[in-house]
Design a protein around this motif. Structure first.
Motif, PDB file in Angstrom:
ATOM      1  N   THR A 164      54.866 -33.113 -19.410  1.00  0.00           N
ATOM      2  CA  THR A 164      54.320 -33.574 -18.284  1.00  0.00           C
ATOM      3  C   THR A 164      55.510 -33.984 -17.672  1.00  0.00           C
ATOM      4  O   THR A 164      55.833 -33.257 -16.285  1.00  0.00           O
ATOM      5  N   THR A 167      58.812 -30.184 -17.503  1.00  0.00           N
ATOM      6  CA  THR A 167      58.739 -28.573 -16.891  1.00  0.00           C
ATOM      7  C   THR A 167      56.927 -28.710 -16.361  1.00  0.00           C
ATOM      8  O   THR A 167      57.067 -28.328 -15.255  1.00  0.00           O
ATOM      9  N   ARG A 168      56.336 -30.348 -16.741  1.00  0.00           N
ATOM     10  CA  ARG A 168      55.269 -29.657 -16.116  1.00  0.00           C
ATOM     11  C   ARG A 168      54.180 -28.801 -16.609  1.00  0.00           C
ATOM     12  O   ARG A 168      53.158 -28.308 -16.722  1.00  0.00           O
ATOM     13  N   ASP A 229      62.404 -38.663 -19.752  1.00  0.00           N
ATOM     14  CA  ASP A 229      62.150 -37.416 -19.351  1.00  0.00           C
ATOM     15  C   ASP A 229      62.296 -36.600 -18.286  1.00  0.00           C
ATOM     16  O   ASP A 229      62.092 -36.722 -17.145  1.00  0.00           O
ATOM     17  N   ARG A 305      52.041 -21.329  -9.975  1.00  0.00           N
ATOM     18  CA  ARG A 305      52.981 -23.129  -9.287  1.00  0.00           C
ATOM     19  C   ARG A 305      51.969 -24.024  -7.896  1.00  0.00           C
ATOM     20  O   ARG A 305      52.157 -23.555  -7.135  1.00  0.00           O
ATOM     21  N   SER A 306      52.235 -25.209  -7.988  1.00  0.00           N
ATOM     22  CA  SER A 306      52.016 -26.117  -7.809  1.00  0.00           C
ATOM     23  C   SER A 306      53.076 -26.824  -6.474  1.00  0.00           C
ATOM     24  O   SER A 306      54.499 -27.572  -7.333  1.00  0.00           O
ATOM     25  N   VAL A 411      57.518 -22.792 -17.819  1.00  0.00           N
ATOM     26  CA  VAL A 411      56.714 -24.041 -17.839  1.00  0.00           C
ATOM     27  C   VAL A 411      57.121 -24.463 -19.074  1.00  0.00           C
ATOM     28  O   VAL A 411      56.860 -25.805 -20.094  1.00  0.00           O
TER      29      VAL A 411
END
Length: 476
Positions: A164, A167-168, A229, A305-306, A411
């Motif tokens: 998370t 790369t989300r 991270d 994508r966000s 991702v």
């Protein structure tokens, strides 16, 4: 009479500071140099890049659910559970596992007394590695896994990859490395359903320490992400790729000359010289001469994508366009076998229809697609779900961990294995391509594989139905 105050003490102090700074810089430089040097002293079996084996054997492993009625006389294969146990039985020093799921112990033993037992037996075999002095290392993105906690209590080392934050995305990788000599790559993860209720396909490559060392470098990459991270800008050379698309490993597979390499994704997870999964697939499709057979759970050339709190959907052409080029420009026969289940995206049918429409008025063009599924989809057990993720052509095979969905490659972490046969082989009957091709053709001809309504397949009179609504059942 005294003269002006001397500047010597001040100059001497400045010189000391400069020397100290140079020493510090030199120490940092030495540390970076040594961190980028391969050190093979931690190899329990003394395997190095110089003495590793290139004489390998490849075994196709599949899980075919007992109640899935497929034609007899299919490809030569080994049951997946038997293959996993065989790998653990051979382990003498180390077992390294990456899996997106750890759910070998079924939650409802009363409902699944026989099929759930396969998962339990595999879990017990993993626990028993401690008594044999075999080191078990696991890389995972799961935070609260009871099974991983139990394995850690039995001396397994478990490292956490924070996908998370990195790369989300998620960790989709599924592979094993045993003694740096034997490997498994395929669709199956550490889930009791993968050993019983789902249809899975993968390969075991045995006595192939050169390829195992390269896959171990992918594992080492994951391992070094513990408690991070972010992706460091400087890495040890011990995680850079040994082989890739432009410099594959030449080897003997089942006495046949071939080349192979391991690919990875997303791009952020590809250190120096590591080929991206999407580039590996692209290369295989471009190299096909006569046919391309693709079997995946999901096919969706889109990336979601966000951006600033808003989801943006865009077309992802990396694979879709090269399929079109192969069919239309080069006349390569294309077949896609895609799973139909409750998570199939409705836009999948639009893209498949678009692919097939390319050949409407072209003589030397063939794009066919079928959906593999059934009416029943109970709970989340995924009965008979075709979980395969591979492509096979007349000269190469790619077996990976991703569905062919743009967002997955962008991702999510995954790996792939590419095996390409050397040109000029007279007898291809002994290659790994033949059983994988036979597995595809068996599934393609099965009663679970159906054309879309309105699409004309070979010897078909539009008798098959397209799912009328996205509700988890066929619209007959």
């Amino acid at each position: 009479m005294t003269g002006p105050p001397t500047q010597e003490p001040l100059k001497s102090q400045q010189k000391c500071v400069a020397i100290f700074a140079l020493v510090c810089c030199f120490a940092v430089l030495v540390a970076l140099i040594f961190s980028a040097v391969d050190v093979w002293g931690d190899e329990e079996d003394a395997i190095t890049e110089e003495n590793c084996s290139r004489n390998c054997s490849v075994v196709l492993v599949e899980n075919i659910p007992d109640d899935l009625a497929l034609a007899e006389g299919g490809p030569s294969r080994l049951p997946l559970a038997v293959g996993f146990h065989a790998l653990l039985d051979q382990a003498k020093h180390s077992v390294e596992v990456v899996s997106p799921v750890w759910n070998l112990n079924a939650w409802d033993l009363k409902t699944w007394p026989d099929t759930a037992q396969k998962g339990q037996l595999l879990f017990q075999k993993l626990l028993s590695l401690k008594s044999r002095g075999v080191k078990l290392k696991i890389s995972s993105s799961l935070i609260n896994s009871a099974e991983l906690k139990t394995l850690a209590d039995h001396d397994a080392k478990v490292n956490f990859v924070n996908m998370t934050a990195l790369t989300r995305g998620g960790l989709h990788s599924s592979f094993w490395i045993v003694d740096r000599k034997h490997i498994y790559i395929g669709s199956a993860d550490m889930d009791w359903r993968a050993l019983s209720k789902r249809k899975e396909l993968g390969v075991m490559v045995l006595n192939c320490s050169c390829l195992a060392l390269d896959l171990h470098r992918v594992f080492s990459f994951y391992w070094q992400l513990q408690d991070r991270d972010y992706i460091p800008s400087i890495w040890s050379k011990r995680i850079t790729a040994l082989y890739g698309r432009h410099d594959p490993l030449d080897l003997q597979i089942n006495t046949t000359r071939a080349s192979a390499y391991v690919s990875s994704s997303p791009e952020l997870f590809c250190p120096k010289d590591r080929t991206r999964d999407v580039d590996a697939i692209h290369h295989i499709i471009q190299g096909a001469k006569t046919f391309i057979y693709i079997s995946v759970t999901d096919y969706l050339p889109l990336v979601n994508r966000s951006l600033q709190g808003t989801f943006v959907l865009r077309y992802w052409s990396a694979i879709d366009e090269v399929i079109r080029e192969a069919a239309v420009v080069r006349g390569v026969r294309v077949r896609l076998l895609i799973s139909f289940w409750k998570k199939t995206h409705p836009l999948t049918f639009n893209f498949i229809t678009s692919l097939q429409s390319l050949c409407i008025h072209l003589h030397n063009c063939s794009v066919e697609a079928k959906f593999f599924g059934q009416k029943e989809q109970k709970d989340d057990i995924q009965y008979r779900l075709n979980h395969n993720k591979y492509i096979v052509t007349d000269n190469a095979v790619y077996i990976g961990n991703h569905d062919w969905v743009g967002s997955d490659f962008a991702v999510n972490a995954g790996v792939g294995l590419v095996i390409q046969m050397k040109p000029g082989l007279e007898d291809r009957g002994g290659t790994i391509l033949e059983p994988i091709k036979a597995a595809f053709e068996r599934d393609w001809r099965s009663r679970y594989a159906k054309f879309l309504r309105g699409s004309k397949g070979e010897n078909s009179k539009y008798q098959h139905a397209q799912p009328a609504e996205h509700k988890g059942h066929y619209g007959y």
